[in-house]
Structures are given as structure tokens and as C-alpha cells.
Enzyme design. Structure first.
Site, mmCIF file in Angstrom:
data_model
loop_
_atom_site.group_PDB
_atom_site.id
_atom_site.type_symbol
_atom_site.label_atom_id
_atom_site.label_comp_id
_atom_site.label_asym_id
_atom_site.label_seq_id
_atom_site.Cartn_x
_atom_site.Cartn_y
_atom_site.Cartn_z
ATOM 1 N N ARG A 79 0.842 -1.171 -0.141
ATOM 2 C CA ARG A 79 0.046 0.053 0.085
ATOM 3 C C ARG A 79 0.937 1.221 -0.063
ATOM 4 N NH1 ARG A 79 -2.096 0.954 4.438
ATOM 5 N NH2 ARG A 79 -1.414 -0.730 5.519
ATOM 6 N N TYR A 129 -1.327 -3.656 -6.917
ATOM 7 C CA TYR A 129 -1.298 -4.491 -5.512
ATOM 8 C C TYR A 129 -2.420 -4.563 -4.794
ATOM 9 C CZ TYR A 129 -0.305 -5.052 -0.644
ATOM 10 O OH TYR A 129 -0.331 -5.822 0.738
ATOM 11 N N GLY A 130 -2.772 -5.263 -4.042
ATOM 12 C CA GLY A 130 -3.980 -5.835 -3.302
ATOM 13 C C GLY A 130 -4.483 -4.612 -2.710
ATOM 14 N N LYS A 142 -9.668 -2.676 1.783
ATOM 15 C CA LYS A 142 -9.420 -1.486 2.634
ATOM 16 C C LYS A 142 -10.266 -0.262 2.035
ATOM 17 C CE LYS A 142 -6.186 -3.859 4.877
ATOM 18 N NZ LYS A 142 -6.524 -4.258 6.121
ATOM 19 N N HIS A 150 -10.898 -2.469 11.907
ATOM 20 C CA HIS A 150 -9.812 -3.275 11.404
ATOM 21 C C HIS A 150 -9.633 -4.269 12.393
ATOM 22 C CE1 HIS A 150 -5.252 -3.172 9.982
ATOM 23 N NE2 HIS A 150 -6.175 -4.214 9.334
ATOM 24 N N SER A 193 -0.213 -3.656 12.308
ATOM 25 C CA SER A 193 0.513 -4.747 11.601
ATOM 26 C C SER A 193 1.555 -5.505 12.272
ATOM 27 C CB SER A 193 0.858 -4.306 10.242
ATOM 28 O OG SER A 193 1.594 -3.456 10.429
ATOM 29 N N CYS A 246 1.241 -8.078 14.244
ATOM 30 C CA CYS A 246 0.950 -8.601 15.681
ATOM 31 C C CYS A 246 0.406 -9.713 15.685
ATOM 32 C CB CYS A 246 0.134 -7.623 16.262
ATOM 33 S SG CYS A 246 1.046 -5.988 16.943
ATOM 34 N N ASP A 297 -9.592 -9.881 9.302
ATOM 35 C CA ASP A 297 -8.873 -8.549 8.955
ATOM 36 C C ASP A 297 -9.923 -7.229 9.460
ATOM 37 O OD1 ASP A 297 -6.913 -6.896 8.095
ATOM 38 O OD2 ASP A 297 -7.773 -6.653 6.331
ATOM 39 N N ARG A 300 1.971 -12.515 -0.373
ATOM 40 C CA ARG A 300 0.551 -12.590 0.089
ATOM 41 C C ARG A 300 -0.116 -14.237 -0.507
ATOM 42 N NH1 ARG A 300 -1.748 -8.552 3.574
ATOM 43 N NH2 ARG A 300 -0.146 -7.199 3.879
HETATM 44 O O1 TSX Z 1 1.221 -14.050 15.827
HETATM 45 C C1 TSX Z 1 1.829 -14.072 16.859
HETATM 46 N N1 TSX Z 1 1.051 -14.131 18.213
HETATM 47 C C2 TSX Z 1 -0.364 -14.365 18.141
HETATM 48 C C3 TSX Z 1 -0.859 -15.491 17.802
HETATM 49 C C4 TSX Z 1 -2.142 -16.204 18.044
HETATM 50 N N2 TSX Z 1 3.074 -13.686 17.141
HETATM 51 C C5 TSX Z 1 3.748 -13.550 15.706
HETATM 52 C C6 TSX Z 1 3.833 -12.113 15.212
HETATM 53 C C7 TSX Z 1 4.358 -11.829 13.906
HETATM 54 C C8 TSX Z 1 3.161 -11.855 12.869
HETATM 55 C C9 TSX Z 1 3.830 -13.762 18.100
HETATM 56 N N3 TSX Z 1 5.263 -13.517 18.373
HETATM 57 C C10 TSX Z 1 3.200 -13.855 19.485
HETATM 58 C C11 TSX Z 1 2.024 -14.137 19.477
HETATM 59 O O2 TSX Z 1 1.117 -14.297 20.531
HETATM 60 N N4 TSX Z 1 3.980 -13.829 20.437
HETATM 61 C C12 TSX Z 1 5.158 -13.694 19.775
HETATM 62 C C13 TSX Z 1 6.584 -13.569 20.439
HETATM 63 C C14 TSX Z 1 7.439 -14.734 20.571
HETATM 64 C C15 TSX Z 1 8.039 -15.518 19.603
HETATM 65 C C16 TSX Z 1 8.305 -16.580 19.896
HETATM 66 C C17 TSX Z 1 8.260 -17.289 20.916
HETATM 67 C C18 TSX Z 1 7.562 -16.749 22.073
HETATM 68 C C19 TSX Z 1 7.126 -15.553 21.926
HETATM 69 N N5 TSX Z 1 8.939 -18.711 21.353
HETATM 70 C C20 TSX Z 1 9.732 -19.278 20.614
HETATM 71 O O3 TSX Z 1 9.964 -19.021 19.536
HETATM 72 C C21 TSX Z 1 10.048 -20.485 21.082
HETATM 73 MN MN MN Z 2 -5.248 -5.390 7.758
#
Ligand code: TSX
Ligand code: MN
Length: 589
Positions: free
Chosen positions: A70, A198-199, A207, A227, A249, A251, A278, A366
Site C-alpha cells: 500500500r 497491489y492488493g 481497505k 480493522h 500490523s 502482531c 481482518d 501474500r
Molecule cells: O502471531 C503471533 N502471536 C499471536 C498468535 C496467536 N506472533 C507472531 C507475530 C508476527 C506476526 C507472536 N510472536 C506472538 C503471538 O502471540 N508472540 C510472539 C513473540 C514470541 C515469539 C517466539 C516465542 C515466544 C514469543 N517462542 C519461541 O520462539 C520458542
Molecule cells: Mn489489515
């Protein structure tokens, strides 16, 4: 009075005389139409066939390397009055924007096919759904819109009956970044997008319509276009609570929407149902509760990081009948991205893979796939009434200060939590790393009007007869002093969702603090986790001094929406600041 169909035909004729296509194709949304489009794109190289043994019905599209995301700096919200766009949007005068866009569209479809895409955002028979028509010269857009929306004959019929639809005009143009604009005209319910395939810039139902135009329409009509993912949590008693959650984004929204319960929970009979990953449209029902639909019919998800350990459901979803964009491929022509086992031989640009060129798959690569293919797809996702929302969750990537979970005392405190949310930037994002970016309700790039007015609209749902969801804030990304994640995240997040549901049902008293209600130490089920008591304390601590600084920063941020900041929101921020000062004084006395 002319029928809707005549009005639509007139608009199509007008666009055709401006853009000069060689032919016009009205999309019916049929399987045979989709297959013919795919064949045509395979023939001209727009699509590349992937390994049909391992990935039946899967294709790869490589976009122009300069057109992979975007473009917020080229995205405008064109209200008649500049003030209505707010400091959260780029604004252009509507007449000027139309003139600028129409000059770009002049003759741009010469020799090409103009596709007319009638689509419905949401179940065809739902009163919460809204329709649109996108005109585009991109068969890739048509194929993606067929997956992401209810596209074709049924949508056209609803448009005829309903009499209104959002008008979207798109052309890939010459992909010149200097001649690329995504224009929104909320008062006219119109979108004009030029110069990107792009999407997010080209699939106008997503969006552009379902967030930027719909957020504005929702304020006029008394609902919310957000969102947010929507997920159903079924407990061993067979009750399902639906949760809507907004995150900036990176998370893991899609991961949370498709969460797999920890082993012990699965054994006890807990189940997770995916309703959306989303976008969430919700409005009060007869009983005063908020009912939500997912306006989309598919997932347009980020590929890198999607793996058997982070999201097995997503991986199963994309095993067939999926369009991949800008991923890498393996020696036997399977789609590949960072996080998957195996090795890439060709990168996202089609070059032999060389680590010196960066990642094999583009970080924003994607998959586009029908939601029906998701193993946890909720039967209620197709329900015309929508699902009742028990809890709204806000979250962000906050390495320090913010606890694992906290609950708002009431609706206006919840709106403040949503307004104050944000994420610290990661290496993936452009710019500095570890800087806190506020992103109210994760809507910064998508709210089609002034954030001050938007906060006021959120507050307006707190009225007589309303049975509002509880509001929570979560932080899966808290780190310890050594920089290690304190919380295991992923499937284990169900433990936090379980506490929320206990709160909703009145089954957990919680602990009242200056910043909200936190779980008592024994209210979170930590069976089978190797979390130490010290780590739990860190995850649930309230650092008064740190929070005083945070409340000051939130106050400064809110100030930027004056003179349209609702006084209730300001008062909410001041009340918490005062309460923190009181508690700090009491503690040191
Ligand atoms: O999506 C994530 N979530 C939600 C899941 C339902 N991620 C990935 C974020 C990038 C898109 C996460 N990363 C989450 C999480 O709850 N927590 C973390 C941080 C994390 C990363 C690795 C480990 C623990 C926490 N552990 C090992 O790698 C072993
Ligand atoms: Mn989104």
C-alpha cells in the site's frame, strides 16, 4: 426514476468513453469465468502455474517490483472540507482530485478489457452487508475479488434491489510511482485508484471500501467498520463467545483468528472458530448487543512467517486453490517463503535465489484464498444476523510497561484504550526500530474521516438500552530485562481469552488498578506452562511511574485531535493520570 441498473450502466458507459477499452466484460462470478481468466493469465504470463500435484489450483503472480505494498503517502480522503479528513489523513479537494484522476484514466484502457465487478461485502442476505461495483482493467484483480468478496450475479441482483452501491474505478496504469494515487470520496461513496496492481490499492472492496468508505458510512448509519479479526471461542460446555480484536500490523491477527488451543484445552473440549481475520462490521441488534459480520469471503494474508508452528490452519488453508503473490518457489515448483522448511531456488522477482539479494519471498508477499478452505471456518460466518460480540480486544507490540492483559472499567475507558494503542516498530517496518507508533484502533491508515469525530462515534454507542461488550487490551510482546519474550504467545493466548470470557460471565473478580482491571494471580490458567512466579509478576505489574509518563504521552497524542477531541476522552485520560499520582503518593507516604 431510472433503475439502479440503468444508473450502473450509465456509469460504466461514461467510464468506457473516458478509458477507451477494446471490450467490456460484466463478471458473473461463475467458476467457468474464473477458469477462463486463469487460462488467459497463464497464457500471457500474469500467472505462473505452481506444482499441481502438491498444490492443486495454485498459481503464482509476480508483481512489478516497484508495486508491492500500500502507498499511504499517495492515499487521499477527499472530503468537501479539509477539516473533516483530520490530521490522520492526506486530503485533497474533491474537484481537484477528480480532475487529476480523470486525466490519468483518459484512454488508459486502450486495447484492454474493462471488467465490471459487482460485489457484496458480507453474506448476500445480511442486512449488515453493503455492495459495490469495481471497474478494473486487471484480470488479476478480478480473480482476487472473486476469492475475497461475494462477486457476480447474486451481488448484482442485490444492488438492483437495494438501489445503492459504492463506485470503484481502478486501472493498473503504467505502474509509475509518480503517477499513482488512491483517492476516496466518502461523501460520494466513490473510489478512484490508478497506477498500482497491489492488493490493498487495487482490490477496492477491502481497505478502500470495507474500511475507508465504510467507516464514514457507518458513522452516518450508526454502526462500526473496524480493522478487526473475529474469532469464536467454544468452551467445553458448548457455549461460544465471539471476540473482535484490533492489532497494528505484524502482531499476528491472522494467527489469533486461527488459533489452535494448547493440548490440555483441546483435551477438555475447547474449540476455536474463525469468523474473520481482518475486517469487522458491527452494529447494535434488537437486544442491544453488538452483532458482527466479516465483510470478506477470503484471506489476503502475509505469507512469510506462516508455518506449521505459527499457524497450521493457515497453512492447511493455502494447500490448494490459492493465488500466491511475490513468494519464492522451490526446485519442484512449490510456493516457498521464510519460515517454511525446504529451500527456495527462485526468488520473488524470478531470479535465482541469492541471499545477497535479501529474502527469497517479498516480506509483504501474500496468499489469496477462500475462507471456506480454513479448517476452523465458523459456520456462523455465513449467518445473515452476524455473531454477538462478547469482548473487544485492542493490542500492540509493547516490549515494556503494558501488561499481558487489562480490562477497561467501562466503555469510555475502553475507547481510550483503543485510542491510545500502538506498536513499537520492528526491523521489518521502514524507519527507526523500537519507536512507539500510535495507531488508534489499528485504523490509522484506514479511518475515512477525522479521528476526533471517530472517537466521538465510538463513545456514542454507550447509550440507554445498549449491552456493550467488555473491552480489553493485550500485549503478547512483553520482554524481560534480557530482551526475551516473557509470554509464549500463539495457542497459549487462549489462556488470556479464557480469563476475558470468565470476566464476561462474572466468574473472575479481577484486581482493580489505576490502569484497569487485571487478572488476580490465580485467575489465569497456567497449567503446563513453564512460567515462573517472577515472570508472571512482571507480566501483570503496574509500574506507576512508567504509567504516569505513558499517560502524559497519551495526553499529548490526544491533543493532536483538538478541537475535535471528545471531552469525555480527555477526562478519561486525566482521571487515570490523577489516580496514578494518588497511588504513587500513597505508596511513598
Ligand atoms: O502471531 C503471533 N502471536 C499471536 C498468535 C496467536 N506472533 C507472531 C507475530 C508476527 C506476526 C507472536 N510472536 C506472538 C503471538 O502471540 N508472540 C510472539 C513473540 C514470541 C515469539 C517466539 C516465542 C515466544 C514469543 N517462542 C519461541 O520462539 C520458542
Ligand atoms: Mn489489515
Amino acid at each position: 426514476m431510472p433503475s439502479t441498473l440503468e444508473a450502473l450502466t450509465r456509469w460504466v458507459d461514461k467510464v468506457a468513453s473516458l478509458t477507451q477499452p477494446a471490450q467490456i466484460h460484466w463478471c458473473d462470478g461463475s467458476e467457468s469465468e474464473y477458469r477462463a481468466l486463469v487460462q488467459q493469465m497463464l497464457a500471457d504470463g500474469t500467472l505462473i502455474e505452481l506444482n499441481q500435484q502438491s498444490h492443486p489450483g495454485c498459481y503464482l503472480h509476480r508483481s512489478n517490483p516497484g508495486d508491492v505494498a500500500r502507498v499511504e503517502h499517495l492515499t487521499f480522503v477527499c472530503h468537501a472540507r479539509r477539516e473533516d479528513a483530520g490530521p490522520n489523513n492526506h486530503w485533497m479537494d474533491p474537484a481537484e482530485a477528480h480532475a487529476k484522476m480523470d486525466a490519468l484514466f483518459d484512454g488508459c484502457m486502450e486495447g484492454r478489457t474493462l471488467y465490471v465487478i459487482p460485489y457484496c461485502m458480507g453474506p448476500i442476505d445480511s442486512p449488515l452487508s453493503r455492495c459495490g461495483v469495481e471497474i478494473t482493467d486487471s484480470p488479476y484483480v478480478v480473480a482476487n475479488m472473486r476469492i475475497m468478496t461475494r462477486m457476480g450475479a447474486a451481488a448484482l441482483k442485490r444492488i438492483e434491489r437495494e438501489g445503492t452501491f459504492v463506485k470503484g474505478l481502478h486501472s493498473t496504469g503504467e505502474l509509475d510511482p509518480e503517477r499513482r494515487f488512491i483517492m476516496h470520496f466518502p461523501e460520494e461513496r466513490t473510489i478512484k485508484s490508478y497506477g498500482s496492481g497491489y492488493g490493498g490499492n487495487a482490490l477496492l472492496g477491502k481497505k478502500c471500501h470495507a474500511l475507508r468508505i465504510a467507516s464514514h458510512q457507518a458513522r452516518d448509519e450508526g454502526w462500526l467498520a473496524e480493522h478487526m479479526l473475529i474469532v469464536g471461542i467454544e468452551n467445553p460446555q458448548g457455549e461460544t463467545h465471539y471476540i473482535a480484536a484490533a492489532f497494528p500490523s505484524a502482531c499476528g491477527k491472522t494467527n489469533l483468528a486461527m488459533l489452535i488451543p494448547p493440548e490440555g484445552y483441546r483435551r477438555d473440549g475447547w474449540k476455536v472458530w474463525t469468523v474473520g481475520d481482518d475486517i469487522c462490521w458491527m452494529r447494535p441488534g434488537q437486544d442491544g448487543r453488538l452483532y458482527a459480520i466479516n465483510p470478506e469471503a477470503g484471506f489476503f494474508g502475509v505469507a512469510p512467517g506462516t508455518s506449521d508452528s505459527t499457524n497450521p490452519n493457515a497453512l492447511a488453508t493455502v494447500a490448494h486453490d490459492t493465488i500466491f503473490t511475490n513468494v519464492a518457489v522451490t526446485a519442484d515448483n512449490q510456493p516457498w517463503w521464510e519460515g517454511l522448511p525446504g529451500q527456495p531456488v527462485t526468488d520473488w522477482r524470478g531470479r535465482p535465489y541469492d541471499p545477497a539479494n535479501g529474502p527469497a519471498a517479498h516480506p509483504n508477499s501474500r496468499f489469496t484464498v477462500s475462507a471456506k478452505q480454513c479448517p476452523t471456518w465458523s459456520p456462523k460466518a455465513e449467518d445473515a444476523q452476524g455473531v454477538p460480540i462478547s469482548a473487544i480486544v485492542f493490542g500492540g507490540r509493547r516490549p515494556s510497561l503494558l501488561p499481558l492483559v487489562m480490562e477497561a472499567r467501562d466503555w469510555s475507558h475502553g475507547v481510550l484504550m483503543g485510542a491510545a494503542m500502538g506498536s513499537e516498530t520492528t526491523a521489518a517496518a521502514t524507519g527507526a526500530v523500537g519507536v512507539l507508533r500510535r495507531d488508534s484502533m489499528a485504523m490509522k491508515p484506514f479511518c475515512g474521516y477525522h479521528y476526533g469525530d471517530y472517537f466521538a462515534h465510538w463513545l456514542s454507542f454507550d447509550k440507554a438500552g445498549a449491552v456493550l461488550p467488555k473491552v480489553f487490551h493485550v500485549n503478547w510482546f512483553r520482554k524481560d530485562a534480557e530482551g526475551r519474550f516473557l509470554w509464549p504467545g500463539f495457542g497459549e493466548n487462549l489462556r488470556v481469552l479464557e480469563w476475558m470470557i470468565a470476566r464476561v460471565k462474572g466468574d473472575a473478580p479481577g484486581v482493580d488498578t489505576a490502569i484497569g482491571i487485571l487478572p488476580a494471580r490465580d485467575e489465569l490458567n497456567l497449567d503446563g506452562l513453564s512460567l515462573t512466579p517472577g515472570q508472571l509478576d512482571e507480566l501483570l505489574a503496574v509500574d506507576s511511574e512508567g504509567w504516569q509518563a505513558e499517560l502524559e504521552a497519551i495526553g499529548d497524542y490526544l491533543q493532536s485531535f483538538e478541537p475535535r477531541l471528545p471531552t469525555r476522552l480527555r477526562r478519561e485520560q486525566q482521571d487515570i493520570a490523577t489516580s496514578l499520582e494518588g497511588r504513587t503518593a500513597a505508596a511513598s507516604a
